[in-house]
Design an enzyme around this catalytic site. Structure first.
Site, mmCIF file in Angstrom:
data_model
loop_
_atom_site.group_PDB
_atom_site.id
_atom_site.type_symbol
_atom_site.label_atom_id
_atom_site.label_comp_id
_atom_site.label_asym_id
_atom_site.label_seq_id
_atom_site.Cartn_x
_atom_site.Cartn_y
_atom_site.Cartn_z
ATOM 1 N N MET A 164 -50.182 -4.877 37.994
ATOM 2 C CA MET A 164 -49.807 -5.018 36.513
ATOM 3 C C MET A 164 -50.384 -3.697 35.999
ATOM 4 O O MET A 164 -51.440 -3.260 36.328
ATOM 5 C CB MET A 164 -50.500 -6.239 35.813
ATOM 6 C CG MET A 164 -49.474 -6.673 34.826
ATOM 7 S SD MET A 164 -49.921 -7.769 33.809
ATOM 8 C CE MET A 164 -49.121 -9.204 34.045
ATOM 9 N N CYS A 165 -49.836 -3.035 34.959
ATOM 10 C CA CYS A 165 -50.134 -2.020 34.170
ATOM 11 C C CYS A 165 -49.447 -2.026 32.894
ATOM 12 O O CYS A 165 -48.587 -2.790 32.870
ATOM 13 C CB CYS A 165 -50.009 -0.571 34.848
ATOM 14 S SG CYS A 165 -50.939 -0.190 36.558
ATOM 15 N N GLY A 166 -50.147 -1.223 32.066
ATOM 16 C CA GLY A 166 -49.256 -1.186 30.644
ATOM 17 C C GLY A 166 -49.047 0.059 30.248
ATOM 18 O O GLY A 166 -49.767 1.355 30.660
ATOM 19 N N ARG B 191 -53.019 -6.032 30.317
ATOM 20 C CA ARG B 191 -52.097 -5.394 31.542
ATOM 21 C C ARG B 191 -52.847 -4.482 32.295
ATOM 22 O O ARG B 191 -52.500 -4.228 33.300
ATOM 23 C CB ARG B 191 -50.784 -4.937 31.057
ATOM 24 C CG ARG B 191 -49.594 -5.963 30.303
ATOM 25 C CD ARG B 191 -48.386 -5.106 30.105
ATOM 26 N NE ARG B 191 -47.769 -4.728 31.422
ATOM 27 C CZ ARG B 191 -47.087 -5.563 32.005
ATOM 28 N NH1 ARG B 191 -46.562 -6.869 31.438
ATOM 29 N NH2 ARG B 191 -46.492 -5.087 32.908
ATOM 30 N N ASN C 40 -45.607 1.966 35.874
ATOM 31 C CA ASN C 40 -46.171 0.615 36.091
ATOM 32 C C ASN C 40 -45.329 0.354 37.120
ATOM 33 O O ASN C 40 -44.061 0.336 37.189
ATOM 34 C CB ASN C 40 -45.795 -0.053 34.707
ATOM 35 C CG ASN C 40 -45.980 -1.594 34.923
ATOM 36 O OD1 ASN C 40 -45.360 -2.354 34.262
ATOM 37 N ND2 ASN C 40 -46.647 -2.018 35.916
#
Lengths: 227, 301
Positions: free
Chosen positions: B1-3, B32, B176
């Site tokens: 997960m990333c933002g 995130r 992402n």
């Protein structure tokens, strides 16, 4: 009517207050303010409540719903009404992916568009989308109905079982084992009822029906000997 | 997960407030991506014949003044510079290639985070809020900005592995998702002369775009090729000198939401990151389509 402002209360407090109505209902009408895209709003309800969410909601809004009637006056993120058992969920705006995923019952109405994987693995829910739906919708859908007044994306109904799919617009492509089927009188009757329940004014005769050709592995009786 | 978050201003009057508007967007994506964060801000442009570099050195006490003096005295390069926390921004009257060559030979341990006429890339390991404060994001001015909060999956949590990644003059990428063919693609790109600092999959996507652009692709063509050659999950936001682009892979399981008003176009992984923007209640809000790219640039207005 009771109002909960999410600018002041946490999601946990909101959901606990709604869950507390399960054993004894003291307040039927609820209004939720300032949802601001937060996740898990009004999840796991188990009472005949009317919940109005004033704004956009995040992921899993009204997930696992039982009996309650939830209206979102905005858009929702992914997984709205996922695993719903009964009741209704109405989204006034758009829904992101996996709307109504795995839901067993109840009615989900999306007045805008739904993203990819709408009704994935649905197990008895009725879903009515006034706009269009994205790719891989109704993948492995088992039972229930999916009504789309706009268009459907790629691979509609891939590997599906017994869901009744009705689409008014274009279908970009059908998934494995999904075919167009004859629209018989009982289907017009079923679709008329679904549109009425959703409050959608469309002519049932203008829709096409899609379903499973029942040609994949699980449908072949000969394969039963493997067990 | 990333933002991922991005903000492109249509209304120039907001340019003095871009940092203040963007800071809460970046912090809203902490859940995130709490490992590292970074952003690329565009503004404070240098003139023709000049380049702007964001530089970093592993030693926090590195003597940037000495580096600047050597460039002036040994290379007779006109320049100005300032330090912002762990990085230094150098504005130099020089050709990019000559400057890169000199740095590689004379200051090999200085890392170039960005090169261009407008871009500054600022990134670190740590919580987004801490990083925003370290670099004084709130006080920054500019025309557009993209940012990233990282939850590492494919490689180590390091400053080098954090986003944005520079992909050429005034270009950068945030990602992402996860790429599944990054090892083979990295080897292929190395043979084409592209160098890599990390084992990070997103850096390969950045390297891929750099390579396509060097081959003469327009940004649009490079993105079209990326859709064919990159395997895996991605939502990309690409910063350019004049704006930004957003693209999702055909599977589209990594989220993205766009919002537009008369004043701005904003992008985020989740709507939560947009709620502090002025006028968001009445903005047009929508989800970008799979395998489709969206570009906002000043010249196209």
């Amino acid at each position: 009517m009771k109002t909960i402002d999410l600018a002041e209360s946490s999601i946990r407090e909101l959901n606990q207050a709604l869950h507390d109505q399960a054993t004894e209902c003291t307040e039927r009408e609820w209004e939720v303010l300032n949802p601001k895209g937060q996740h898990n709003i009004a999840c796991g309800l188990d009472q005949n409540l009317a919940v109005d969410i004033q704004g956009h909601a995040g992921y899993f809004c009204a997930g696992m719903n039982k009996k309650a009637h939830v209206v979102v006056h905005g858009n929702v993120g992914q997984g709205v009404a996922e695993n719903m058992m009964s009741g209704t969920v109405r989204v006034k705006g758009d829904a992101s992916q996996a709307a109504g995923a795995t839901a067993h019952g109840g009615l989900l109405v999306i007045e805008g568009n739904a993203g990819a994987r709408c009704g994935i693995s649905m197990k008895g829910v009725d879903i009515v989308v006034k706009g269009s739906i994205g790719h891989m919708s109704c993948f492995m859908g088992q039972s229930g109905s999916l009504v789309v007044c706009g268009d459907a994306g790629e691979a509609l109904g891939d590997s599906m079982y017994e869901v009744h799919i009705y689409v008014k617009g274009e279908v970009k492509s059908l998934g494995a084992d999904c075919i167009e089927k004859e629209m018989r009188a009982e289907h017009i009757e079923e679709l008329t009822d679904l549109l009425n329940r959703a409050g959608v004014d469309e002519d049932p005769a203008s829709f096409k029906r899609y379903g499973s050709a029942r040609q994949l592995y699980n449908f072949k009786v000969d394969n039963a000997s493997a067990y | 997960m990333c933002g991922i978050v991005g903000l492109y201003l249509k209304n120039p009057e907001l340019e003095s407030r871009i940092g203040e508007l963007f800071k809460p967007m970046l912090i809203a994506m902490t859940e995130r991506g709490p490992d590292s964060a970074g952003f690329a801000i565009y503004g404070d442009e240098v003139g023709d014949g000049w380049v702007k570099l964001t530089l970093r050195h592993p030693d926090a006490e590195y003597d940037w003044e000495a580096l600047a003096t050597r460039l002036k005295n040994e290379q007779q390069m006109e320049l100005s510079w300032f330090q912002n926390a762990s990085v230094a921004v150098f504005k130099v009257r020089a050709e990019e290639a000559a400057l890169r060559e000199w740095l590689a030979e004379e200051a090999a341990d200085v890392l170039i985070l960005s090169v261009g006429q407008s871009i500054e890339i600022l990134k670190e390991v740590g919580l987004p809020e801490k990083i925003a404060e370290n670099f004084n994001l709130e006080g920054m001015k500019g025309s557009h900005i993209i940012g990233h909060t990282r939850m590492a999956t494919e490689s180590a949590v390091t400053m080098e592995g954090s986003h944005p990644f520079s992909t050429g003059m005034d270009l950068c990428l945030v990602h992402n998702g996860s790429l599944s063919n990054h090892n083979r693609l990295r080897d292929a790109l190395k043979r084409e002369g592209i160098s890599f600092e990390t084992q990070n999959d997103s850096e390969v996507a950045a390297g891929y775009l750099t390579w396509r652009l060097q081959k003469g692709d327009s940004l649009k063509e490079a993105l079209e090729h990326a859709l064919e050659d990159l395997d895996g999950f991605f939502t990309f936001t690409i910063g350019t000198r004049d704006g930004f682009a957003v693209m999702r892979d055909p599977i589209a399981c990594k989220p993205a939401v766009l919002a537009e008003t008369d004043d701005y176009v904003a992008m985020a992984s989740e709507y939560q990151a947009l709620t502090t923007l002025p006028g968001i209640e009445n903005a047009k809000v929508w989800e970008p389509e799979p395998a489709t790219f969206y570009v906002w640039e000043r010249s196209s207005n």
